[in-house]
Design a protein around this motif. Structure first.
Motif, PDB file in Angstrom:
ATOM      1  N   SER A 233       2.074   1.878   2.230  1.00  0.00           N
ATOM      2  CA  SER A 233       2.626   2.861   1.404  1.00  0.00           C
ATOM      3  C   SER A 233       4.104   3.110   1.712  1.00  0.00           C
ATOM      4  O   SER A 233       4.772   2.789   2.788  1.00  0.00           O
ATOM      5  N   MET A 234       4.919   3.292   0.649  1.00  0.00           N
ATOM      6  CA  MET A 234       6.305   3.663   0.888  1.00  0.00           C
ATOM      7  C   MET A 234       6.947   4.149  -0.366  1.00  0.00           C
ATOM      8  O   MET A 234       6.442   3.818  -1.464  1.00  0.00           O
ATOM      9  N   HIS A 235       7.666   5.087  -0.199  1.00  0.00           N
ATOM     10  CA  HIS A 235       8.484   6.024  -1.200  1.00  0.00           C
ATOM     11  C   HIS A 235       7.426   6.546  -2.260  1.00  0.00           C
ATOM     12  O   HIS A 235       7.665   6.343  -3.341  1.00  0.00           O
ATOM     13  N   GLY A 236       6.278   7.091  -1.763  1.00  0.00           N
ATOM     14  CA  GLY A 236       5.361   7.646  -2.777  1.00  0.00           C
ATOM     15  C   GLY A 236       4.528   6.780  -3.533  1.00  0.00           C
ATOM     16  O   GLY A 236       3.841   7.194  -4.330  1.00  0.00           O
ATOM     17  N   ARG A 237       4.524   5.402  -2.970  1.00  0.00           N
ATOM     18  CA  ARG A 237       3.355   4.640  -3.902  1.00  0.00           C
ATOM     19  C   ARG A 237       2.732   3.775  -2.825  1.00  0.00           C
ATOM     20  O   ARG A 237       3.026   3.312  -1.859  1.00  0.00           O
ATOM     21  N   ILE A 238       1.589   3.493  -3.333  1.00  0.00           N
ATOM     22  CA  ILE A 238       0.489   2.758  -2.328  1.00  0.00           C
ATOM     23  C   ILE A 238       0.347   1.528  -3.162  1.00  0.00           C
ATOM     24  O   ILE A 238       0.032   1.370  -4.312  1.00  0.00           O
ATOM     25  N   GLU A 239       0.444   0.306  -2.303  1.00  0.00           N
ATOM     26  CA  GLU A 239       0.796  -0.940  -2.898  1.00  0.00           C
ATOM     27  C   GLU A 239      -0.506  -1.769  -2.120  1.00  0.00           C
ATOM     28  O   GLU A 239      -0.605  -1.529  -0.837  1.00  0.00           O
ATOM     29  N   ALA A 240      -1.091  -2.706  -3.014  1.00  0.00           N
ATOM     30  CA  ALA A 240      -2.222  -3.683  -2.408  1.00  0.00           C
ATOM     31  C   ALA A 240      -1.754  -4.789  -2.311  1.00  0.00           C
ATOM     32  O   ALA A 240      -1.422  -5.330  -3.540  1.00  0.00           O
ATOM     33  N   PHE A 241      -1.554  -5.597  -1.143  1.00  0.00           N
ATOM     34  CA  PHE A 241      -1.133  -6.901  -1.306  1.00  0.00           C
ATOM     35  C   PHE A 241      -2.336  -7.836  -0.940  1.00  0.00           C
ATOM     36  O   PHE A 241      -3.071  -7.390   0.134  1.00  0.00           O
ATOM     37  N   VAL A 242      -2.906  -8.903  -1.887  1.00  0.00           N
ATOM     38  CA  VAL A 242      -4.209  -9.358  -1.799  1.00  0.00           C
ATOM     39  C   VAL A 242      -3.902 -10.849  -1.509  1.00  0.00           C
ATOM     40  O   VAL A 242      -3.152 -11.640  -1.990  1.00  0.00           O
TER      41      VAL A 242
END
Ligand code: FRU
Length: 464
Positions: A233-242
């Protein structure tokens, strides 16, 4: 030894929350089936764990205001993640030890199979990762159980904004992953335990740097099939690294990444018995006195056949359905109106756009010139426009949407779960109607189900 300071802090915090419950409940637009505290502010979900027949959920909580501050850990439990029982606040800032805030963290099972909490203690002045242990099997009372990590563990590395420990357990070993910033870049650092049950941890390197952003909060690492997913999570967004770890085990190597749960933040994951992963996150919504924030609907995090992350709302949510209206195999030019679907609904739509140039849904509709919540689809460009903004989905013969409206909160899933959006909505639309417009040509409604939903139960019997 009783922690009198802790008991007093929790007693006062709960008196403060109880004092505004009736005010929070007066807001007719407060969501009813999204998890939220009895009153006041919540942000991140923390440390979800299934233990002794219950799902326990903790969360960042300000008992003293509707904005961020005075971080405590609120606590609730549920049999199914749908209906809830609020439990006493679990963790408080130990002011006498210099602690100002109890920040986010996670839970793990110790060698005796009992849950422990690890969280970030703020205020001494550098962050530290602290442990807490339950004093009972209902996980109601907790004691602080010492320091797992201080910054001296990773010296000479300098890690800024070091927080949000997440534990991964494997037979014989446990690892802690912390988020933060290293040399201006968002990073995830790893610590490994001694493997002798002593809970002494040592630094084992920075396993991941974010490709572009300068901070990582709330890292979660889970296995899905053959792959691992690192959520950041950073700056309001959730990112998924696969991806997975490099051969030597020292770096997490992403093969692809995607934004997940747009509009929600600070994910946590829970592992189910069948190996599936439940995904929790927070929606910053409010705007009335007495409450701010709720959780997005719990979802199953998975990978599709191209290893793209997907989110699907948990099936248990079906128990909220009270009545259903259905339209099947209908050709539509112009407008379909359903007058009275309510403002707590689940809508499942499958339509063939045919020759339409635009398709539009209106929720909370009350009359032609009145505001409503709109979701539009442009079949020429496969663009979906919601109150959160536009997103392009993959070309497909039919448009499939899954939408939950809960007064001023909406969750929307599309494109086989690749698109998931969570959003706070405008307070203006107050109607209970639904309209579906087919503009420029006929569409075929393969199926449309609209379920009227009840609010979840939030039992307050034990909130004292
Ligand atoms: C994410 C976050 C975490 C921190 C917590 C404080 O929303 O900033 O990094 O631990 O919230 O409430």
């Amino acid at each position: 030894v009783r922690d009198l300071e802790g008991e007093k802090a929790i007693r006062e915090a709960m008196i403060a929350v109880r004092g505004v419950i009736s005010t929070a409940e007066e807001d007719p637009q407060r969501p009813g089936f999204h998890f939220r505290p009895p009153a006041r502010w919540m942000n991140d979900p923390n440390g979800p764990i299934f233990y002794d027949g219950w799902y326990h959920l903790f969360y960042q909580h300000n008992p003293y205001g509707d904005g961020w501050g005075n971080m405590h850990w609120g606590h609730a439990r549920s049999r199914d993640l749908v209906d809830w029982e609020h439990l006493p606040i679990a963790l408080w800032p130990s002011k006498s030890k210099g602690e100002q805030h109890v920040f986010s963290g996670s839970t793990f099972l110790d060698d005796d199979g009992r849950p422990s909490i690890i969280y970030t203690s703020i205020g001494r002045p550098d962050p530290e990762q602290w442990l807490a242990r339950p004093l009972d099997d209902d996980l109601i009372e907790w004691e602080k159980a010492g320091t797992a990590l201080t910054a001296s563990g990773h010296r000479p590395f300098t890690i800024e904004e070091w927080r949000d420990p997440f534990v991964v357990s494997w037979p014989g070993h446990r690892w802690i992953y912390c988020g933060g910033r290293h040399e201006g870049r968002g990073m995830v650092a790893r610590y490994v335990d001694a493997g002798d049950g002593s809970e002494r941890w040592s630094f084992s390197g920075i396993v991941f740097h974010h490709p572009t952003l300068d901070l990582i909060e709330c890292p979660n690492l889970v296995h899905v099939g053959e792959k691992q997913i690192l959520l950041t999570s950073m700056h309001g967004r959730i990112e998924a690294f696969v991806g997975g770890f490099s051969r030597n085990g020292y770096t997490f190597v992403p093969e692809r990444s995607a934004i997940v749960a747009a509009g929600s933040y600070a994910s946590q994951t829970g592992l189910e018995k069948d190996g599936s992963v439940t995904f929790y996150s927070w929606i910053n919504v409010g705007g009335a006195v007495g409450w701010t924030g709720c959780m997005a609907l719990p979802c199953i995090l998975d990978l599709d056949d191209e290893d793209h992350p997907t989110l699907t709302p948990i099936p248990a949510l079906r128990k909220l359905r009270e009545s259903t209206q259905e339209v099947k195999g209908k050709s539509l030019t112009g407008t379909l109106t359903l007058d009275d679907i309510g403002n707590q609904v689940e809508l499942i739509l499958d339509l063939d756009p045919g020759l339409a140039s635009r398709i539009e849904l209106e929720l909370a509709f009350s009359g032609p010139d009145q505001p409503s919540h709109r979701v539009a689809f442009d079949p020429a460009t496969f663009t979906l426009t919601t109150p959160r903004g536009s997103v392009v989905i993959r070309p497909a013969a039919s448009l499939k949407l899954h939408i939950f409206l809960d007064r001023i909160v909406m969750d929307l899933y599309a494109d086989g779960g690749r698109v998931s959006q969570n959003m706070g909505l405008s307070r203006e639309p107050k109607g209970e109607g639904f309209r579906l417009h087919s503009i420029g040509g006929a569409i075929t409604i393969n199926s449309l189900q609209i379920h009227r939903l009840r609010s979840a139960e939030f039992d307050l019997t034990h909130f004292h």
